[in-house]
Structure formats: structure tokens, C-alpha cells
Design a protein around this motif. Structure first.
Motif, PDB file in Angstrom:
ATOM      1  N   ARG A  92      83.905   8.150  -1.322  1.00 35.98           N
ATOM      2  CA  ARG A  92      83.292   8.751  -0.151  1.00 35.98           C
ATOM      3  C   ARG A  92      83.022   7.674   0.869  1.00 35.98           C
ATOM      4  N   GLU A  93      82.583   6.510   0.373  1.00 32.67           N
ATOM      5  CA  GLU A  93      82.361   5.423   1.304  1.00 32.67           C
ATOM      6  C   GLU A  93      83.684   4.924   1.860  1.00 32.67           C
ATOM      7  N   GLY A  95      86.289   6.722   2.140  1.00 31.81           N
ATOM      8  CA  GLY A  95      86.912   7.769   2.948  1.00 31.81           C
ATOM      9  C   GLY A  95      87.915   8.652   2.233  1.00 31.81           C
ATOM     10  N   GLY A 265      73.668  12.974   6.736  1.00 35.42           N
ATOM     11  CA  GLY A 265      74.541  12.347   7.722  1.00 35.42           C
ATOM     12  C   GLY A 265      75.947  12.204   7.200  1.00 35.42           C
ATOM     13  N   GLY A 266      76.161  12.642   5.969  1.00 44.45           N
ATOM     14  CA  GLY A 266      77.517  12.681   5.454  1.00 44.45           C
ATOM     15  C   GLY A 266      78.075  11.321   5.123  1.00 44.45           C
ATOM     16  N   PRO A 267      79.211  11.333   4.479  1.00 44.82           N
ATOM     17  CA  PRO A 267      79.831  10.090   4.079  1.00 44.82           C
ATOM     18  C   PRO A 267      80.400   9.329   5.267  1.00 44.82           C
ATOM     19  N   GLY A 268      80.636   8.089   5.037  1.00 44.03           N
ATOM     20  CA  GLY A 268      81.319   7.295   6.060  1.00 44.03           C
ATOM     21  C   GLY A 268      80.373   6.674   7.045  1.00 44.03           C
ATOM     22  N   GLY A 269      79.275   7.307   7.311  1.00 47.79           N
ATOM     23  CA  GLY A 269      78.327   6.746   8.274  1.00 47.79           C
ATOM     24  C   GLY A 269      78.965   6.645   9.635  1.00 47.79           C
ATOM     25  N   GLY A 270      79.034   5.475  10.171  1.00 45.30           N
ATOM     26  CA  GLY A 270      79.625   5.298  11.494  1.00 45.30           C
ATOM     27  C   GLY A 270      78.711   5.850  12.562  1.00 45.30           C
ATOM     28  N   ASP A 271      79.333   6.221  13.672  1.00 48.82           N
ATOM     29  CA  ASP A 271      78.476   6.649  14.786  1.00 48.82           C
ATOM     30  C   ASP A 271      78.478   8.157  14.922  1.00 48.82           C
TER      31      ASP A 271
ATOM     32  N   TYR B  25      70.746  15.546  13.206  1.00 54.67           N
ATOM     33  CA  TYR B  25      70.337  15.094  11.871  1.00 54.67           C
ATOM     34  C   TYR B  25      68.831  15.030  11.876  1.00 54.67           C
ATOM     35  N   GLN B  96      87.978   4.876   8.635  1.00 53.54           N
ATOM     36  CA  GLN B  96      88.107   3.917   7.540  1.00 53.54           C
ATOM     37  C   GLN B  96      89.424   4.150   6.817  1.00 53.54           C
ATOM     38  N   THR B  98      92.009   5.095   4.132  1.00 54.39           N
ATOM     39  CA  THR B  98      91.839   6.087   3.075  1.00 54.39           C
ATOM     40  C   THR B  98      93.057   6.187   2.165  1.00 54.39           C
TER      41      THR B  98
END
Lengths: 271, 255
Positions: A92-93, A95, A265-271, B25, B96, B98
Motif C-alpha cells: 500500500r505504501e 502503491g 487519508g488513504g495509502p500513499g499519502g502525498g498531497d 479529512y 509512486q 508500482t
């Protein structure tokens, strides 16, 4: 989506898991060394101190290493289940979980395929371990090895669903390592994997009751009975019911509408 | 089986339509009343500084989680009610990487084909075709680990297009690439857009990835600040260059 398309999807997910497994030889070795150390070192050392009196499903007095083999089989599956959900957190991290989740197939189906794939990998490990144990002298009836298969599939789903549920609750990889210690070790030690329940009771009433409530105990007993061509109805029902509940919760956790992903905030984070 | 076939099913007036989309959020608004639409064959740059909400918008369009306010339609299909059809019509390149590094290019693409219900034969045919277009047909058997960053991105684009979607979403696809591969990637996706009629939504914070004929959607602090052709943006802001226009549209953003 047609039935055939579902089949292709399942084949793809299982195939990927197997390929990844083949490429991670160190993971395979680690998965085998762990139970083998228990069998060769721990059990051999304790064999004098801890003879096991006649217990179902065994017909005679048995050596301690005979007793712990089904527990170690459960251990392989427990570690594998947690490891594959660790890879879900990691995926998940990284992607690739997102790649899975943008497939047009329903999410519950994708997650079930993923669980089945992890279960099959764990079953491969189990049979290699059983073969080594056989050469070492822990031998069950031939039919037992066949009858174990359904028990192993159910156990794989049990620990896999548990891991999946945990992976949805934990966002960071580091937290997950902690959870593994707090889940794997108590589940393994506070069960009938190492000592029969009556023996635990002699030690402590509390530990005995925790072990009775621990679903892993019932998974191990289910495997143990199957290995000696017996069917433990009670254990099987308990494991099936627990698996259903965990599965439902895990699928709910990954549901886009109700799941925890949006909240976190779901996986991946980012903006 | 091909769910992404453009000719079947309901008509596809617009490739992507986002209407009045808001998202927050834990009480903090991330997207505020965002609306945008993409026609077939259109290349739109979603331009916004870091933290503008681009990735959140992509997460909602790919239905990683559900939007609660507003509407998202892909090829005319409502994302929540017809998610199978909507998902079959979109291809995604995530920010990212994948790809499975230990697997070959071919295995990675086969996996994706399976996730879209393709037979192995069809998946491998399409993989070969997509890679040939990217001049990468000789790399099918290579492990992803041995590819350069630019090559990996191209494999991900091939993967995103494997099920022949009408909409391709790319979330900052040039992150980590050198200037030459960046330019090659921008040009390649523009060519796809022209030749195949695929609608492209390209998120970035880099102004130099915008080409003169692109449509630009400027996202800042969760709101669409401007949309239109490059000329429209210049006229709207009175800026002499796109850079100036972007700065005026995104006050307070880190440069």
C-alpha cells in the motif's frame, strides 16, 4: 464481468503471489527454519521433561516432537498470514495495492483472491515442513496428509483475514511490526500449539481459559485431528465462524464507502 | 472480453466529468467544489503546487475511497453506481512506482491484464503492441529491477493502456526522472493522446510540462482557480508567461 474473467483475475493474483514467493528465497528459508528450530532443538530438549500423556486424537503415548508438529504447522501459517498482510501494508505504501484496487472487479472478490493466494503459499511451506518432519520421524497416516488440506485452507483464511484486518487499521509499517509481536506471540504461546489444554490448566486456570478462547487453539486442533484422520467438529465450527467474522470485517475495512482508508487519508499519502 | 471497448454500451460524451466535488479529512477540507470535464482526445494538465489536493482528486477518481459530495463520471458512467464500467474505462499511472521489481516486464503486464479479466493470450498480444509503440519490445523478458527510471515509467504507461481505456490518469509521472526522459515522456503521452484519442489528465507542479495546445486546470488549496487554454490563462491573469500566470493564480504557494 463474466465468470471466465473472474477466473483470469484469480489466476493472475495467485500467479503473482507464487512468482514473488519464488523470487524471495530468503523468505522461504526463514519460514522453514523457524519451525524446524522448534522441532529439532526445542522439542528434542523438552522431550525428557515433557512427555505427553495420551490425548485425543493420539492412540498411544507420544513423543513431544510428535505433539508439536501440528502447532508448528499452525505457526507457519500464522507467520505467513501476518507476512502477507505486512506485504499489503508495504504494497500500500509502495502503491501496488492501489493497482489491485483499481481493477474493475468488486473489491471483496479481489481481497478474497489475495487471501487465497497467500493461503496457497503457506500451504506449500507447510508440506515442505511436513516432509522434513517425516524424514525426522514424525509420521502420520498417508490419508492424514490429504485430509489436512481443507483444514490448512481454512486456517490460511483465518490468519490471512486477521492480518488483512490489522493491515487496514495500521497505516505505518513500523507500527505493524509492533502489532505482529503483540498478535503472533500471544496467539501462538497462549494456545494448544505447545502444550495440550489440560496441561495448561494444571499450570494456570487463566492461561487455560485464554487458550480456550483463542481461535488459533482451535485451528491447531482442527489440523491435529485431520492429520490423524479424525474430524474435530467443534474446532472446525469455531474456526469457520471466526474466519467468517474476520473476513467480513476485513472486507468492510477495505470498502471504499465505509472503510477506514478515507478516514486515514488513504495509502500513499502525498498531497 | 473487453469491457473498455469504446463502441459498445452507453454513449461516451465526455471521458471524465467531475462535478461539484468536495472532500475533507477529519473536518479539514482538501477539495472544495471542484468541477472539470475532459473530452475524448483532450490533454489536460492539472497544474497545482504540492499540497493542492491533486493526489486526493486522483484517489477519488480511482475510487480508492468514496466521495460524499459531488459527482464523478467516467465515460458517462457514474463512479459509485457503475464502478465496474467506470474502472474498465480508466487507466492509471500512480505517483509512486508500482511495478514488481523482481518480476519481468511481461509478468507485470500479464498480472495487470488478469486484473482486467483478460486471457493470458490477449494480455500478451496487447503488451507486445503497447511496448512496441514505446520502443521497448525488446525488454519484455527483463526484470523491472534492471530498467531505468524512464523505462519503468513507460512500462507503467503501457500497463495503464493495456485494457484500452478512454481515459488515462497520470499523477506526477515525471517525479524522479532526468530532464531528457521527462521530455520524452511528455511527448510520448501527447502523441498517444493525438493518435489514439485517449483523454489524458496529467497532474504536475512543473509548468514546463505544459505544451502550448494543452488545456490547463489550475488547482490550489483544493479549489480550481482557473481552467482553459494557455492563452486564456494569460489573458485572465494578465501574465506575460505561463509561469507568471501560475504564480498569480497560486498566491502563497511555495515556489
Amino acid at each position: 464481468m463474466s465468470l471466465a474473467a473472474h477466473g483470469h483475475c484469480l489466476r493472475g493474483i495467485v500467479g503473482r503471489e507464487l512468482l514473488r514467493f519464488v523470487h524471495q528465497r530468503s523468505r522461504f528459508v526463514a519460514a522453514l527454519v523457524r519451525p524446524l528450530v522448534w522441532l529439532f532443538v526445542f522439542a528434542a530438549g523438552f522431550r525428557m521433561a515433557l512427555g505427553v500423556a495420551m490425548t485425543e486424537p493420539y492412540q498411544t503415548y507420544i513423543l513431544y516432537e510428535v505433539y508439536i508438529v501440528p502447532g508448528l504447522v499452525g505457526m507457519i501459517q500464522l507467520f505467513n498470514g501476518m507476512q502477507s498482510s505486512l506485504s499489503m501494508v508495504y504494497d500500500r505504501e509502495m502503491g501496488s495495492m492501489r493497482v489491485l484496487l483499481v481493477s474493475p472487479f468488486p473489491r471483496w472478490y479481489l481481497l478474497l483472491c489475495k487471501l487465497l493466494a497467500g493461503t496457497l503459499v503457506s500451504i506449500l511451506q507447510v508440506y515442505v515442513f511436513l516432509a522434513i518432519a517425516y524424514l525426522y520421524g514424525v509420521q502420520a497416516p498417508a490419508m492424514g496428509y490429504v485430509l489436512m488440506l481443507p483444514a490448512l485452507i481454512v486456517t490460511g483464511f483465518l490468519v490471512g483475514a486477521l492480518g488483512m484486518l490489522l493491515s487496514s487499521l495500521v497505516r505505518q509499517l513500523e507500527n505493524f511490526a509492533g502489532i505482529m509481536n503483540f498478535v503472533i506471540f500471544p496467539m501462538f504461546f497462549l494456545s494448544s500449539a505447545l502444550y495440550p489444554l489440560w496441561r495448561l490448566r494444571e499450570g494456570s486456570e487463566l492461561v487455560h481459559w485464554i487458550a480456550v478462547l483463542n481461535p488459533f487453539t482451535h485451528a491447531v486442533e482442527m489440523i491435529r485431528f485431520a492429520m490423524y484422520v479424525r474430524f474435530n467438529v467443534e474446532a472446525t465450527l469455531i474456526v469457520l465462524a471466526t474466519t467468517m467474522v474476520l473476513l467480513a470485517l476485513a472486507i468492510l475495512a477495505y470498502n471504499p464507502a465505509k472503510g477506514m482508508m478515507a478516514r486515514k487519508g488513504g495509502p500513499g499519502g502525498g498531497d | 472480453m473487453n469491457l473498455a471497448g469504446g463502441s459498445r454500451g452507453a454513449p461516451q460524451p465526455v471521458a471524465l466529468e467531475v462535478r461539484n466535488l468536495s472532500f475533507s479529512y477529519s473536518g479539514e477540507p482538501v477539495l472544495d467544489d471542484v468541477s472539470l470535464a475532459l473530452k475524448a482526445g483532450e490533454f489536460a494538465v492539472l497544474l497545482g503546487p504540492n499540497g493542492a489536493g491533486k493526489t486526493t482528486l486522483f484517489s477519488l477518481i480511482t475510487r480508492l475511497y468514496d466521495h460524499r459530495q459531488g459527482e464523478i463520471r467516467v465515460g458517462g458512467f457514474d463512479l459509485r453506481r457503475h464502478s465496474v464500467q467506470a474502472h474498465a474505462r480508466m487507466g492509471v499511472v500512480f505517483q509512486q512506482p508500482t511495478l514488481d521489481q523482481d518480476l519481468t516486464v511481461k509478468q507485470n503486464l500479464a498480472y495487470h491484464g488478469a486484473l482486467h479479466g483478460m486471457t493470458p493470450g490477449i494480455a500478451s498480444q496487447r503488451a507486445a503492441r503497447q511496448l512496441a509503440r514505446l520502443d521497448m519490445q525488446d525488454n519484455l523478458g527483463l526484470r523491472v529491477r534492471h530498467l531505468s527510471g524512464g523505462q519503468r515509467r513507460r512500462v507503467e504507461i503501457a500497463r495503464g493502456l493495456l485494457h484500452e481505456p478512454r481515459l488515462l490518469l497520470l499523477d506526477e509521472p515525471t517525479v524522479g526522472l532526468d530532464i531528457a526522459s521527462r521530455r520524452a515522456l511528455v511527448e510520448h503521452v501527447h502523441r498517444l493522446c493525438r493518435e489514439e484519442g485517449v483523454a489524458v489528465l496529467w497532474a504536475t507542479h512543473l509548468i514546463d510540462e505544459v505544451q502550448p495546445e494543452d488545456r490547463v486546470i489550475v488547482l490550489h488549496r483544493g479549489q480550481v482557480r482557473a481552467k482553459g487554454g494557455v492563452a486564456d490563462l494569460l489573458a485572465q491573469t494578465g501574465g506575460a508567461t505561463l509561469g507568471e500566470a501560475f504564480e498569480r493564480l497560486t498566491p502563497g504557494a511555495p515556489a
